[in-house]
Scaffold this motif. Sequence first.
Motif, PDB file in Angstrom:
ATOM      1  N   LEU A 100       8.848  -7.594  -6.163  1.00 50.40           N
ATOM      2  CA  LEU A 100       9.011  -6.279  -5.567  1.00 50.40           C
ATOM      3  C   LEU A 100      10.442  -6.160  -4.907  1.00 50.40           C
ATOM      4  O   LEU A 100      11.102  -7.154  -4.663  1.00 50.40           O
ATOM      5  CB  LEU A 100       7.573  -6.065  -4.602  1.00 50.40           C
ATOM      6  CG  LEU A 100       7.740  -6.894  -3.270  1.00 50.40           C
ATOM      7  CD1 LEU A 100       6.412  -6.330  -2.421  1.00 50.40           C
ATOM      8  CD2 LEU A 100       7.181  -8.276  -3.449  1.00 50.40           C
ATOM      9  N   ASP A 101      10.637  -4.860  -4.474  1.00 46.75           N
ATOM     10  CA  ASP A 101      12.013  -4.438  -3.780  1.00 46.75           C
ATOM     11  C   ASP A 101      11.979  -4.712  -2.518  1.00 46.75           C
ATOM     12  O   ASP A 101      10.703  -4.829  -1.806  1.00 46.75           O
ATOM     13  CB  ASP A 101      12.237  -3.233  -4.133  1.00 46.75           C
ATOM     14  CG  ASP A 101      12.593  -2.772  -5.385  1.00 46.75           C
ATOM     15  OD1 ASP A 101      12.641  -3.561  -6.191  1.00 46.75           O
ATOM     16  OD2 ASP A 101      12.758  -1.457  -5.651  1.00 46.75           O
ATOM     17  N   ALA A 102      13.111  -5.046  -1.709  1.00 51.39           N
ATOM     18  CA  ALA A 102      13.188  -5.414  -0.318  1.00 51.39           C
ATOM     19  C   ALA A 102      12.691  -4.475   0.456  1.00 51.39           C
ATOM     20  O   ALA A 102      12.303  -4.518   1.792  1.00 51.39           O
ATOM     21  CB  ALA A 102      14.443  -5.975  -0.115  1.00 51.39           C
ATOM     22  N   ASP A 103      12.694  -3.261   0.139  1.00 48.13           N
ATOM     23  CA  ASP A 103      12.785  -1.983   1.094  1.00 48.13           C
ATOM     24  C   ASP A 103      11.197  -1.604   0.964  1.00 48.13           C
ATOM     25  O   ASP A 103      11.119  -0.467   1.621  1.00 48.13           O
ATOM     26  CB  ASP A 103      13.617  -0.974   0.809  1.00 48.13           C
ATOM     27  CG  ASP A 103      13.366  -0.466  -0.833  1.00 48.13           C
ATOM     28  OD1 ASP A 103      12.269  -0.939  -1.406  1.00 48.13           O
ATOM     29  OD2 ASP A 103      14.159   0.230  -1.471  1.00 48.13           O
ATOM     30  N   LEU A 104      10.310  -2.331   0.580  1.00 44.51           N
ATOM     31  CA  LEU A 104       8.812  -1.767   0.827  1.00 44.51           C
ATOM     32  C   LEU A 104       8.546  -0.706   0.063  1.00 44.51           C
ATOM     33  O   LEU A 104       7.602  -0.093   0.502  1.00 44.51           O
ATOM     34  CB  LEU A 104       8.264  -2.084   2.077  1.00 44.51           C
ATOM     35  CG  LEU A 104       8.239  -3.568   2.428  1.00 44.51           C
ATOM     36  CD1 LEU A 104       7.639  -3.828   3.844  1.00 44.51           C
ATOM     37  CD2 LEU A 104       7.886  -4.705   1.329  1.00 44.51           C
ATOM     38  N   GLN A 105       9.394  -0.133  -0.993  1.00 49.83           N
ATOM     39  CA  GLN A 105       9.203   1.146  -1.521  1.00 49.83           C
ATOM     40  C   GLN A 105       7.807   1.188  -2.277  1.00 49.83           C
ATOM     41  O   GLN A 105       7.050   2.127  -2.386  1.00 49.83           O
ATOM     42  CB  GLN A 105      10.218   1.719  -2.341  1.00 49.83           C
ATOM     43  CG  GLN A 105      11.335   2.452  -1.379  1.00 49.83           C
ATOM     44  CD  GLN A 105      12.348   3.246  -2.293  1.00 49.83           C
ATOM     45  OE1 GLN A 105      13.051   2.498  -3.025  1.00 49.83           O
ATOM     46  NE2 GLN A 105      12.305   4.419  -2.054  1.00 49.83           N
ATOM     47  N   ASP A 106       7.671   0.089  -2.674  1.00 47.14           N
ATOM     48  CA  ASP A 106       6.465  -0.176  -3.532  1.00 47.14           C
ATOM     49  C   ASP A 106       5.254  -0.672  -2.627  1.00 47.14           C
ATOM     50  O   ASP A 106       5.267  -1.658  -1.800  1.00 47.14           O
ATOM     51  CB  ASP A 106       6.532  -1.446  -4.384  1.00 47.14           C
ATOM     52  CG  ASP A 106       7.730  -1.015  -5.393  1.00 47.14           C
ATOM     53  OD1 ASP A 106       7.913  -0.219  -5.643  1.00 47.14           O
ATOM     54  OD2 ASP A 106       8.656  -2.161  -5.591  1.00 47.14           O
ATOM     55  N   ALA A 202       1.179   4.817  -4.715  1.00 47.75           N
ATOM     56  CA  ALA A 202       2.295   5.886  -4.513  1.00 47.75           C
ATOM     57  C   ALA A 202       3.547   5.373  -3.956  1.00 47.75           C
ATOM     58  O   ALA A 202       3.364   4.542  -3.187  1.00 47.75           O
ATOM     59  CB  ALA A 202       1.756   6.736  -3.263  1.00 47.75           C
ATOM     60  N   ARG A 203       4.546   5.586  -4.528  1.00 46.51           N
ATOM     61  CA  ARG A 203       5.849   5.077  -4.066  1.00 46.51           C
ATOM     62  C   ARG A 203       6.167   5.673  -2.659  1.00 46.51           C
ATOM     63  O   ARG A 203       6.234   7.049  -2.677  1.00 46.51           O
ATOM     64  CB  ARG A 203       6.934   5.458  -5.227  1.00 46.51           C
ATOM     65  CG  ARG A 203       8.434   5.057  -4.776  1.00 46.51           C
ATOM     66  CD  ARG A 203       8.738   4.697  -6.015  1.00 46.51           C
ATOM     67  NE  ARG A 203      10.439   4.368  -5.817  1.00 46.51           N
ATOM     68  CZ  ARG A 203      11.054   3.329  -5.806  1.00 46.51           C
ATOM     69  NH1 ARG A 203      10.393   2.264  -5.695  1.00 46.51           N
ATOM     70  NH2 ARG A 203      12.343   3.085  -5.751  1.00 46.51           N
ATOM     71  N   LYS A 204       6.620   4.787  -1.812  1.00 46.81           N
ATOM     72  CA  LYS A 204       7.109   5.347  -0.566  1.00 46.81           C
ATOM     73  C   LYS A 204       8.590   5.345  -0.365  1.00 46.81           C
ATOM     74  O   LYS A 204       9.360   5.164  -1.093  1.00 46.81           O
ATOM     75  CB  LYS A 204       6.790   4.270   0.524  1.00 46.81           C
ATOM     76  CG  LYS A 204       4.959   4.134   0.612  1.00 46.81           C
ATOM     77  CD  LYS A 204       4.847   3.249   1.791  1.00 46.81           C
ATOM     78  CE  LYS A 204       3.978   2.308   1.533  1.00 46.81           C
ATOM     79  NZ  LYS A 204       3.576   1.231   2.526  1.00 46.81           N
ATOM     80  N   GLU A 205       8.838   6.032   0.797  1.00 52.52           N
ATOM     81  CA  GLU A 205      10.311   6.100   1.407  1.00 52.52           C
ATOM     82  C   GLU A 205      11.055   4.751   1.638  1.00 52.52           C
ATOM     83  O   GLU A 205      10.143   3.880   2.149  1.00 52.52           O
ATOM     84  CB  GLU A 205      10.466   7.005   2.631  1.00 52.52           C
ATOM     85  CG  GLU A 205      11.662   7.785   2.681  1.00 52.52           C
ATOM     86  CD  GLU A 205      11.442   9.322   2.357  1.00 52.52           C
ATOM     87  OE1 GLU A 205      12.185   9.895   1.824  1.00 52.52           O
ATOM     88  OE2 GLU A 205      10.273   9.737   2.746  1.00 52.52           O
ATOM     89  N   ARG A 206      12.152   4.652   1.232  1.00 52.90           N
ATOM     90  CA  ARG A 206      12.885   3.335   1.815  1.00 52.90           C
ATOM     91  C   ARG A 206      12.803   3.541   3.383  1.00 52.90           C
ATOM     92  O   ARG A 206      13.325   4.660   4.044  1.00 52.90           O
ATOM     93  CB  ARG A 206      14.086   3.316   1.213  1.00 52.90           C
ATOM     94  CG  ARG A 206      15.038   2.387   1.706  1.00 52.90           C
ATOM     95  CD  ARG A 206      16.489   2.369   0.960  1.00 52.90           C
ATOM     96  NE  ARG A 206      16.693   1.232   0.095  1.00 52.90           N
ATOM     97  CZ  ARG A 206      17.203   0.160  -0.008  1.00 52.90           C
ATOM     98  NH1 ARG A 206      17.349  -0.134   1.461  1.00 52.90           N
ATOM     99  NH2 ARG A 206      17.246  -0.851  -0.644  1.00 52.90           N
ATOM    100  N   PHE A 207      12.348   2.617   3.911  1.00 53.55           N
ATOM    101  CA  PHE A 207      12.318   2.628   5.594  1.00 53.55           C
ATOM    102  C   PHE A 207      13.374   2.361   6.513  1.00 53.55           C
ATOM    103  O   PHE A 207      13.491   2.817   7.534  1.00 53.55           O
ATOM    104  CB  PHE A 207      10.872   2.094   6.283  1.00 53.55           C
ATOM    105  CG  PHE A 207      11.102   0.551   5.997  1.00 53.55           C
ATOM    106  CD1 PHE A 207      10.713  -0.172   4.951  1.00 53.55           C
ATOM    107  CD2 PHE A 207      11.579  -0.254   7.072  1.00 53.55           C
ATOM    108  CE1 PHE A 207      10.804  -1.753   5.173  1.00 53.55           C
ATOM    109  CE2 PHE A 207      11.830  -1.382   7.329  1.00 53.55           C
ATOM    110  CZ  PHE A 207      11.477  -2.442   6.351  1.00 53.55           C
TER     111      PHE A 207
END
Length: 339
Positions: A100-106, A202-207
């Motif tokens: 998974l991506d580091a930005d927790l968009q997933d 649901a894909r979130k925003e990069r926080f």
Amino acid sequence: MDTLYLIIPCYNEEEVLPETSRQLKAKMLLLMEKRKISADSRIVFVNDGSKDKTWELIEALHKEDPIFQGVKLSRNKGHQNALLAGLMTVKKYCDMTISLDADLQDDINAIDEMIEKYYEGCDIVYGVRSTRDTDTVFKRKTAEGYYKVMRFLGADIVYNHADYRLMSRRALDGLESFEEVNLFLRGIVPMIGYKSDKVYYARKERFAGESKYPLKKMLAFAWEGLTSLSVKPIRMIMTIGSLIFLVSIIMLIYSVVRYATGATTVGWTSTVVSIWAIGGLQLLAIGIIGEYIGKVYLETKRRPKFIVEKYLCGEAREKHDKCDKDSFKNKQECTTEMD
Ligand code: UDP
Ligand code: MG
């Protein structure tokens, strides 16, 4: 209970790492508590040649809690290679991995369902975006269009799935046997086979921080994927070429007939237009074919896809790995317990 390793590629992610590591650790502890994963499960950050403090942060995390591990690449190799480096490094220690991506968009809550499916016998579980509300209209439209074009060109990719997926050890072994250098994981993984399933989120925003994929990189990535998975563009060139040839024959017959009936026109415009049209088309065709030849060139070189500089995984295992390499020399030490 099986062992889960989370793989997170990081490129200049100092802004998000503290929060990401906190959330992932909480998630892992919960899963351990629920006895879904074994206690030796780990969170592995792959540092893809970051220029900021990312690696220092990973080292600090590892020191503070061995649940965190780090893989340091020798330089920036891009998201796909970083991901592969992580997967291949940890493969022998785990039963399953989730990337998974580091930005927790997933959405990390999809992990539970992925593991559920794993225990039901799936070797690959794809995380699929159910909505892309948080992406800009432009990104959404281009991405969705891209998936459609890829499918049209015959590449077997999962619609709206990026690189959020669970893979079993067996599937990773399969992935390892694909030796291509032009790496486009989401196109290769479906080729591995085995039972697979999808999990929607649901894909979130990069926080925090900004996207490491500017438009230029995105286009390059899309083109890379297309040309490494499909040869249809070359065939399309052939079709277009033959069609144009057909048209030119019709034109020839037409002009001969016109000449015979004595109705010749000056025809300057049509001549110039066709020179430009054919010339442009030829250049385009040569360009596309050149792209494929370039790919062949790179594949024959067999350059390494990544070079691991360091694997932060606890002293015991470091020793064990070292023994693995020179096991002739010091057989004694090799009995060290792994952490
Ligand atoms: N990433 C990487 N190497 C790169 C570029 C990106 O490892 O050269 C990582 C990045 O740290 C992140 C993931 O790939 O964990 C996805 O990148 P990003 O979130 O910037 O892409 P987007 O979500 O905007 O498509
Ligand atoms: Mg992102």
